[in-house]
Scaffold this motif. Structure first.
Motif, PDB file in Angstrom:
ATOM      1  N   GLU A 109       8.943  -0.279 -20.232  1.00  0.00           N
ATOM      2  CA  GLU A 109       9.651   0.640 -21.444  1.00  0.00           C
ATOM      3  C   GLU A 109      11.242   0.611 -21.160  1.00  0.00           C
ATOM      4  OE1 GLU A 109       8.731   1.859 -24.335  1.00  0.00           O
ATOM      5  OE2 GLU A 109       6.865   0.998 -24.205  1.00  0.00           O
ATOM      6  N   LEU A 110      11.377   0.831 -19.617  1.00  0.00           N
ATOM      7  CA  LEU A 110      12.833   0.820 -19.285  1.00  0.00           C
ATOM      8  C   LEU A 110      13.449  -0.559 -19.676  1.00  0.00           C
ATOM      9  CD1 LEU A 110      12.740   2.675 -15.996  1.00  0.00           C
ATOM     10  CD2 LEU A 110      13.580   3.627 -17.777  1.00  0.00           C
ATOM     11  N   ARG A 111      12.905  -1.829 -19.675  1.00  0.00           N
ATOM     12  CA  ARG A 111      13.403  -2.789 -20.079  1.00  0.00           C
ATOM     13  C   ARG A 111      13.827  -2.898 -21.460  1.00  0.00           C
ATOM     14  NH1 ARG A 111      10.349  -8.064 -17.440  1.00  0.00           N
ATOM     15  NH2 ARG A 111      11.511  -8.077 -15.592  1.00  0.00           N
ATOM     16  N   THR A 112      13.053  -2.384 -22.271  1.00  0.00           N
ATOM     17  CA  THR A 112      13.517  -2.143 -23.777  1.00  0.00           C
ATOM     18  C   THR A 112      14.963  -1.224 -23.951  1.00  0.00           C
ATOM     19  OG1 THR A 112      12.397  -0.268 -24.520  1.00  0.00           O
ATOM     20  CG2 THR A 112      11.149  -2.088 -24.515  1.00  0.00           C
ATOM     21  N   LEU A 113      15.008  -0.551 -22.797  1.00  0.00           N
ATOM     22  CA  LEU A 113      16.398   0.213 -22.871  1.00  0.00           C
ATOM     23  C   LEU A 113      17.539  -0.317 -22.055  1.00  0.00           C
ATOM     24  CD1 LEU A 113      14.883   3.884 -22.675  1.00  0.00           C
ATOM     25  CD2 LEU A 113      15.618   2.674 -24.680  1.00  0.00           C
ATOM     26  N   HIS A 114      17.037  -1.371 -21.624  1.00  0.00           N
ATOM     27  CA  HIS A 114      18.055  -2.221 -20.614  1.00  0.00           C
ATOM     28  C   HIS A 114      18.369  -1.068 -19.427  1.00  0.00           C
ATOM     29  CE1 HIS A 114      18.548  -5.214 -23.472  1.00  0.00           C
ATOM     30  NE2 HIS A 114      18.995  -4.371 -24.354  1.00  0.00           N
ATOM     31  N   ALA A 115      17.436  -0.386 -18.872  1.00  0.00           N
ATOM     32  CA  ALA A 115      17.705   0.522 -17.860  1.00  0.00           C
ATOM     33  C   ALA A 115      16.635   0.216 -16.794  1.00  0.00           C
ATOM     34  CB  ALA A 115      17.345   1.924 -18.601  1.00  0.00           C
ATOM     35  N   ALA A 116      16.014  -1.044 -16.531  1.00  0.00           N
ATOM     36  CA  ALA A 116      15.282  -1.329 -15.325  1.00  0.00           C
ATOM     37  C   ALA A 116      16.033  -2.398 -14.411  1.00  0.00           C
ATOM     38  CB  ALA A 116      14.218  -2.010 -16.008  1.00  0.00           C
ATOM     39  N   PRO A 117      15.859  -2.079 -13.155  1.00  0.00           N
ATOM     40  CA  PRO A 117      16.470  -2.910 -12.126  1.00  0.00           C
ATOM     41  C   PRO A 117      15.569  -4.411 -12.410  1.00  0.00           C
ATOM     42  CG  PRO A 117      15.286  -1.476 -10.857  1.00  0.00           C
ATOM     43  CD  PRO A 117      15.131  -0.980 -12.482  1.00  0.00           C
ATOM     44  N   ARG A 118      16.092  -5.382 -11.609  1.00  0.00           N
ATOM     45  CA  ARG A 118      15.420  -6.568 -11.945  1.00  0.00           C
ATOM     46  C   ARG A 118      14.002  -6.787 -10.879  1.00  0.00           C
ATOM     47  NH1 ARG A 118      19.678  -7.502  -7.893  1.00  0.00           N
ATOM     48  NH2 ARG A 118      18.687  -8.034  -5.984  1.00  0.00           N
ATOM     49  N   GLY A 119      13.949  -5.791 -10.071  1.00  0.00           N
ATOM     50  CA  GLY A 119      12.864  -5.648  -9.322  1.00  0.00           C
ATOM     51  C   GLY A 119      13.009  -4.412  -8.440  1.00  0.00           C
ATOM     52  N   ALA A 120      11.907  -4.113  -7.680  1.00  0.00           N
ATOM     53  CA  ALA A 120      12.295  -2.916  -6.821  1.00  0.00           C
ATOM     54  C   ALA A 120      11.005  -2.715  -5.855  1.00  0.00           C
ATOM     55  CB  ALA A 120      12.446  -1.528  -7.590  1.00  0.00           C
ATOM     56  N   GLU A 121      11.394  -1.969  -4.668  1.00  0.00           N
ATOM     57  CA  GLU A 121      10.486  -1.646  -3.889  1.00  0.00           C
ATOM     58  C   GLU A 121      10.273  -0.297  -4.113  1.00  0.00           C
ATOM     59  OE1 GLU A 121      10.822  -4.568   0.093  1.00  0.00           O
ATOM     60  OE2 GLU A 121      12.194  -2.903  -0.278  1.00  0.00           O
ATOM     61  N   ILE A 122       8.913   0.493  -4.481  1.00  0.00           N
ATOM     62  CA  ILE A 122       8.938   1.598  -4.807  1.00  0.00           C
ATOM     63  C   ILE A 122       7.880   2.349  -3.790  1.00  0.00           C
ATOM     64  CG2 ILE A 122       8.022   3.082  -6.781  1.00  0.00           C
ATOM     65  CD1 ILE A 122       8.722   0.669  -8.655  1.00  0.00           C
ATOM     66  N   ALA A 123       8.112   3.534  -3.556  1.00  0.00           N
ATOM     67  CA  ALA A 123       7.041   4.418  -2.809  1.00  0.00           C
ATOM     68  C   ALA A 123       6.691   5.682  -3.398  1.00  0.00           C
ATOM     69  CB  ALA A 123       7.307   4.672  -1.458  1.00  0.00           C
ATOM     70  N   VAL A 124       5.762   5.915  -3.657  1.00  0.00           N
ATOM     71  CA  VAL A 124       5.341   7.222  -4.649  1.00  0.00           C
ATOM     72  C   VAL A 124       4.487   8.266  -3.771  1.00  0.00           C
ATOM     73  CG1 VAL A 124       5.710   6.291  -7.119  1.00  0.00           C
ATOM     74  CG2 VAL A 124       3.277   6.380  -5.772  1.00  0.00           C
ATOM     75  N   ALA A 125       4.651   9.704  -3.757  1.00  0.00           N
ATOM     76  CA  ALA A 125       3.841  10.553  -3.121  1.00  0.00           C
ATOM     77  C   ALA A 125       3.756  11.679  -4.061  1.00  0.00           C
ATOM     78  CB  ALA A 125       4.556  10.737  -1.711  1.00  0.00           C
ATOM     79  N   THR A 126       2.709  12.361  -3.756  1.00  0.00           N
ATOM     80  CA  THR A 126       2.479  13.744  -4.439  1.00  0.00           C
ATOM     81  C   THR A 126       1.904  14.808  -3.582  1.00  0.00           C
ATOM     82  OG1 THR A 126       1.591  14.585  -6.714  1.00  0.00           O
ATOM     83  CG2 THR A 126       0.310  13.160  -5.442  1.00  0.00           C
TER      84      THR A 126
END
Ligand code: GLA
Length: 395
Positions: free
Chosen positions: A110-127
């Protein structure tokens, strides 16, 4: 002797910052430091259940427990979660995997359609949220990730864009036919306020809520929720189509009034009648709940919560025995009110009790539950908290 829930336990969970957890996970997984971070809260819906996809109002509160996403630009997409499973390398165009990574892939698409995504990423999520407890851990994940990745791409999305990216990720990519309540409160939550969200118009009204809520988890994971929720949504769409034969201009079921119910009941196939009755009565209850909360009448608010639960139990048929039991126990021990919150078919009960009595009320509920089901339920409290935010990353 009832089991007294420790005041220390929930507050220590809340103090442990999800951003700190995500940053440690990132460093351990990718041997480098993240460049950006963001977090978003879970929510407890006070009332207005299954109204958001029927054009009605909802009255959620953002909770203090949050999900954080921290990230750094890379040439590939590498994801890691504190839920375990190690680093997952994902392809954006590959078929989805039916696990948590799908939510992030949906966000990136979805971010890509807004040109708001990086080309790639390392991502960590925690909750610090319980997963699958009906407290919107999925919207906390999608909103936090959308915020972190858009920052990484150097874009500032508006609150409306953040809601839409997160909603579309879940609806179109993961395939849960949800409404927009969870994403909206994850973005717009505010400390010490509930949010009346009129889903047909998009109107948002803050209602002061300085008080505290208790969450009692049924411990029944709502694994089947997507299937059941999608089924209820289809029933509502079918009911709307029938209603339009009679009221062609009707846009949403929530536009019907209580006075329309007898005629509706004559025209609709019997199994659909209680579904519509829930949507119509819940719409009335939710608007009244916002008004009585604004006026500080917690006793009346509690009655509305209880009526809402009964409507879910009898008409919408989305409760489980454990939730019905917790609600009954809460009322026997003089809570103002209680109801199953979130999609249902498991999840958690929200309990509203007089402040002077709340420690005793929840202790009694815990004792009753343990005597009936042979285990103590998870119980914790929260005040209304803030929505999505950028996180300053710990050193
Ligand atoms: C889930 C959905 C929401 C809403 C609730 C029921 O949480 O994600 O959009 O429909 O169920 O009120």
């Amino acid at each position: 002797m009832p089991h007294i829930p420790s005041q220390e336990k929930p507050s220590s969970i809340e103090r442990r910052s999800s951003a700190r957890l995500a940053t440690s996970l990132f460093t351990a997984s990718f041997s480098s430091r993240p460049a950006v971070g963001a977090s978003a809260p879970g929510r407890v819906n006070l009332i207005g259940e299954h109204t958001d996809y029927n054009g009605g109002p909802v009255l959620p509160v953002a909770v203090e427990r949050r999900t954080a996403a921290v990230a750094r630009i890379a040439n590939r997409w590498s994801l890691v979660s504190d839920a375990g499973g190690g680093v997952q390398e994902v392809e954006l165009d590959a078929p989805l995997r039916r696990n948590w990574t799908d939510y992030i892939i949906g966000v990136v698409r979805e971010l890509r359609t807004l040109h708001a995504a990086p080309r790639g990423a390392e991502i960590a999520v925690a909750t610090t949220l319980p997963i699958g407890a009906g407290l919107s851990s999925s919207a906390a994940l999608t909103v936090a990730t959308a915020k972190a990745l858009s920052l990484l791409a150097g874009k500032r999305l508006t609150p409306a864009q953040l809601v839409e990216v997160a909603f579309r990720a879940e609806y179109h990519h993961v395939g849960v036919r949800c409404g927009r309540m969870d994403q909206t409160i994850a973005v717009h939550g505010e400390s010490r306020s509930a949010l009346l969200f009129e889903t047909a118009t998009g109107e948002l009204r803050r209602v002061p809520f300085p008080g505290r809520l208790w969450i009692v988890e049924t411990g029944v994971p709502h694994r089947l929720t997507a299937g059941e929720l999608n089924r209820r949504r289809r029933e509502c769409e079918e009911a709307l189509a029938f209603c339009r034969d009679w009221r062609p201009a009707l846009r949403h079921l929530a536009q019907l009034s209580a006075a329309d119910l007898p005629e509706m009941a004559r025209r609709l196939p019997p199994p659909l009648v209680p579904r519509v009755r829930h949507v119509v009565t819940e719409t009335v209850r939710t608007r009244e709940a916002a008004d009585v909360l604004a006026g500080g009448d917690l006793r009346r608010l509690g009655r509305l919560l209880l009526e809402g639960h009964e409507s879910l139990r009898v008409d919408y048929q989305s409760t489980v025995a454990e939730a019905d039991f917790i609600v009954k126990s809460a009322m026997e021990h003089e809570a103002y009110g209680a109801r199953l919150t979130g999609a249902g078919w498991g999840g958690a009960v929200v309990v509203l009790a007089p402040e002077m009595l709340e420690a005793r009320v929840v202790a009694e509920i815990g004792g009753d539950f343990a005597a009936r089901f042979g285990r103590h339920p998870e119980m914790w409290n929260t005040r209304a908290a803030a929505g999505v935010r950028r996180e300053a990353l710990p050193e």
